[in-house]
Design a protein around this motif. Structure first.
Motif, PDB file in Angstrom:
ATOM      1  N   UNK A 196       0.974  -1.345   0.020  1.00  0.00           N
ATOM      2  CA  UNK A 196      -0.107  -0.425   0.171  1.00  0.00           C
ATOM      3  C   UNK A 196       1.474   1.447  -0.061  1.00  0.00           C
ATOM      4  N   UNK A 197       2.494   0.789   0.166  1.00  0.00           N
ATOM      5  CA  UNK A 197       3.066   2.186   0.273  1.00  0.00           C
ATOM      6  C   UNK A 197       2.801   2.986  -1.164  1.00  0.00           C
ATOM      7  N   UNK A 198       2.878   4.055  -0.961  1.00  0.00           N
ATOM      8  CA  UNK A 198       3.491   5.176  -2.226  1.00  0.00           C
ATOM      9  C   UNK A 198       5.275   4.977  -2.649  1.00  0.00           C
ATOM     10  N   UNK A 199       5.810   4.649  -4.321  1.00  0.00           N
ATOM     11  CA  UNK A 199       6.867   4.614  -4.310  1.00  0.00           C
ATOM     12  C   UNK A 199       8.272   5.551  -3.168  1.00  0.00           C
ATOM     13  N   UNK A 200       7.220   6.765  -2.817  1.00  0.00           N
ATOM     14  CA  UNK A 200       7.929   7.917  -2.614  1.00  0.00           C
ATOM     15  C   UNK A 200       8.072   7.089  -0.957  1.00  0.00           C
ATOM     16  N   UNK A 202       8.225   4.724  -0.138  1.00  0.00           N
ATOM     17  CA  UNK A 202       9.231   3.185   0.080  1.00  0.00           C
ATOM     18  C   UNK A 202      10.697   4.001   0.166  1.00  0.00           C
ATOM     19  N   UNK A 203      10.945   4.390  -1.313  1.00  0.00           N
ATOM     20  CA  UNK A 203      12.204   4.881  -1.168  1.00  0.00           C
ATOM     21  C   UNK A 203      12.816   6.033   0.098  1.00  0.00           C
ATOM     22  N   UNK A 204      11.810   6.883   0.989  1.00  0.00           N
ATOM     23  CA  UNK A 204      12.142   7.334   2.726  1.00  0.00           C
ATOM     24  C   UNK A 204      12.486   5.639   3.515  1.00  0.00           C
ATOM     25  N   UNK A 205      11.506   5.556   3.016  1.00  0.00           N
ATOM     26  CA  UNK A 205      11.746   3.681   3.439  1.00  0.00           C
ATOM     27  C   UNK A 205      13.484   3.282   3.720  1.00  0.00           C
ATOM     28  N   UNK A 206      13.488   3.142   3.067  1.00  0.00           N
ATOM     29  CA  UNK A 206      14.644   2.338   1.684  1.00  0.00           C
ATOM     30  C   UNK A 206      16.147   3.170   2.810  1.00  0.00           C
ATOM     31  N   UNK A 207      15.795   4.334   2.097  1.00  0.00           N
ATOM     32  CA  UNK A 207      17.724   5.395   2.928  1.00  0.00           C
ATOM     33  C   UNK A 207      17.489   5.224   3.843  1.00  0.00           C
ATOM     34  N   UNK A 208      16.537   4.654   4.847  1.00  0.00           N
ATOM     35  CA  UNK A 208      16.973   4.160   6.220  1.00  0.00           C
ATOM     36  C   UNK A 208      17.530   2.766   6.605  1.00  0.00           C
ATOM     37  N   UNK A 209      17.372   2.263   5.590  1.00  0.00           N
ATOM     38  CA  UNK A 209      17.329   0.732   5.491  1.00  0.00           C
ATOM     39  C   UNK A 209      19.391   0.681   5.364  1.00  0.00           C
ATOM     40  N   UNK A 210      20.429  -0.144   6.221  1.00  0.00           N
ATOM     41  CA  UNK A 210      21.537   0.049   6.010  1.00  0.00           C
ATOM     42  C   UNK A 210      21.957  -1.160   4.808  1.00  0.00           C
ATOM     43  N   UNK A 211      21.282  -1.847   4.414  1.00  0.00           N
ATOM     44  CA  UNK A 211      21.383  -2.864   3.889  1.00  0.00           C
ATOM     45  C   UNK A 211      20.823  -2.280   2.147  1.00  0.00           C
TER      46      UNK A 211
END
Ligand code: NAP
Length: 248
Positions: A196-200, A202-211
């Motif tokens: 359900x997350x928008x691409x934006x 999702x991108x913001x979330x990925x920035x906080x994932x070290x891997x």
């Protein structure tokens, strides 16, 4: 215990549960895999078809995991057909997100019933069999938010924190019977639950994932398989986070 293992996985039709069923099906230690789902008949059929070439017994059960009676019937049938049960993975789960001010009583109750009471239902239903065998591996799927909290998910977070407490108590109660209980806490995993997350967002979330990426269902399934293998015989009462480093 290393061959002819019998496993039951809840929420096996989609996402993480489906990946766990496949992971067990690909493991020569397993001969029988039962899985439970709520309503996706087509997906259940597809999965059984897909796994036919493995030659393993794959048993689908349409069962409301939150219903004590339905779960008793399903477990009795599955244990009878498989001739025992060595591994239980409590994975079925739902979200009904809302800020607490707007969260309905129904949304709170539904999430607690499906995510937490189901763990009680299935675990209670399989215990006698595992105790008699003097062997059992129980894996409960929690979530990183059950450890760190999340705004808009008070019901879900309460259920997932509850799963962790339940797992630790179970581990202490059953250790002397050679039954281990561990929780797996995934971070952000790409499934229907999170699409359900928008691409934006999702991108913001990925920035906080070290891997640097979101997780795949297989990332979780591989850890579950490890925790059910002989390599994890001395691990119990733990919460294993699978989140690409998000909450370290
Ligand atoms: P999903 O793709 O939405 O799949 C949920 C599964 O649970 C489906 O097989 C569904 O069956 C089944 N289910 C739902 N309600 C049920 C009920 N009342 N009785 C029986 N089965 C029921 O979910 P997922 O993302 O794979 O999540 C799996 C588990 O991991 C959940 O416990 C979830 O909270 C946890 N988790 C997920 C993430 C993530 O990022 N995805 C992160 C942390 C934790 P139907 O197909 O029939 O509906």
């Amino acid at each position: 215990m290393s061959a002819n293992k019998k496993a039951l996985v809840t929420g096996g039709t989609r996402g993480i549960g489906r990946a766990i069923v496949k992971e067990f099906a690909a493991d020569s230690d397993y001969s029988h895999i039962a899985f439970v789902y709520a309503s996706s008949d087509e997906r259940a059929k597809e999965l059984v078809e897909e796994l036919k070439p493995t030659g393993k017994e794959i048993l689908p059960y349409k069962t409301d995991a939150s219903s004590f009676e339905q779960v008793q019937q399903t477990v009795t049938d599955a244990v009878g057909k498989m001739g025992g049960l060595d591994v239980l993975v409590n994975n079925a789960g739902i979200t009904r997100d809302n800020l607490l001010l707007r969260m309905s009583e129904q949304d709170f109750d539904d999430v607690i019933k499906v995510n937490l009471k189901s763990v009680f239902n299935f675990t209670k239903a399989v215990l006698r069999t595992m105790i008699k065998q003097r062997y059992g591996r129980i894996i409960n799927i929690s979530s990183v938010v059950g450890i760190i909290g999340n705004p808009g998910q008070a019901n879900y977070v309460a259920s997932k924190a509850g799963v962790i407490g339940f797992t630790k108590s179970l581990a202490r109660e059953l250790a002397s019977r050679n039954i281990t209980a561990n929780a797996v806490a995934p971070g952000y995993i790409s499934t229907d639950m999170t699409d359900k997350l928008t691409d934006e967002q999702r991108d913001a979330l990925v920035k906080n994932i070290p891997l640097g990426r979101v997780g795949d269902p297989q990332d979780v399934a591989k850890v579950v398989r490890f925790l059910c293998s002989n390599a994890a015989d001395y691990i119990t009462g733990q919460v294993i986070t699978v989140d690409g480093g998000l909450t370290m």
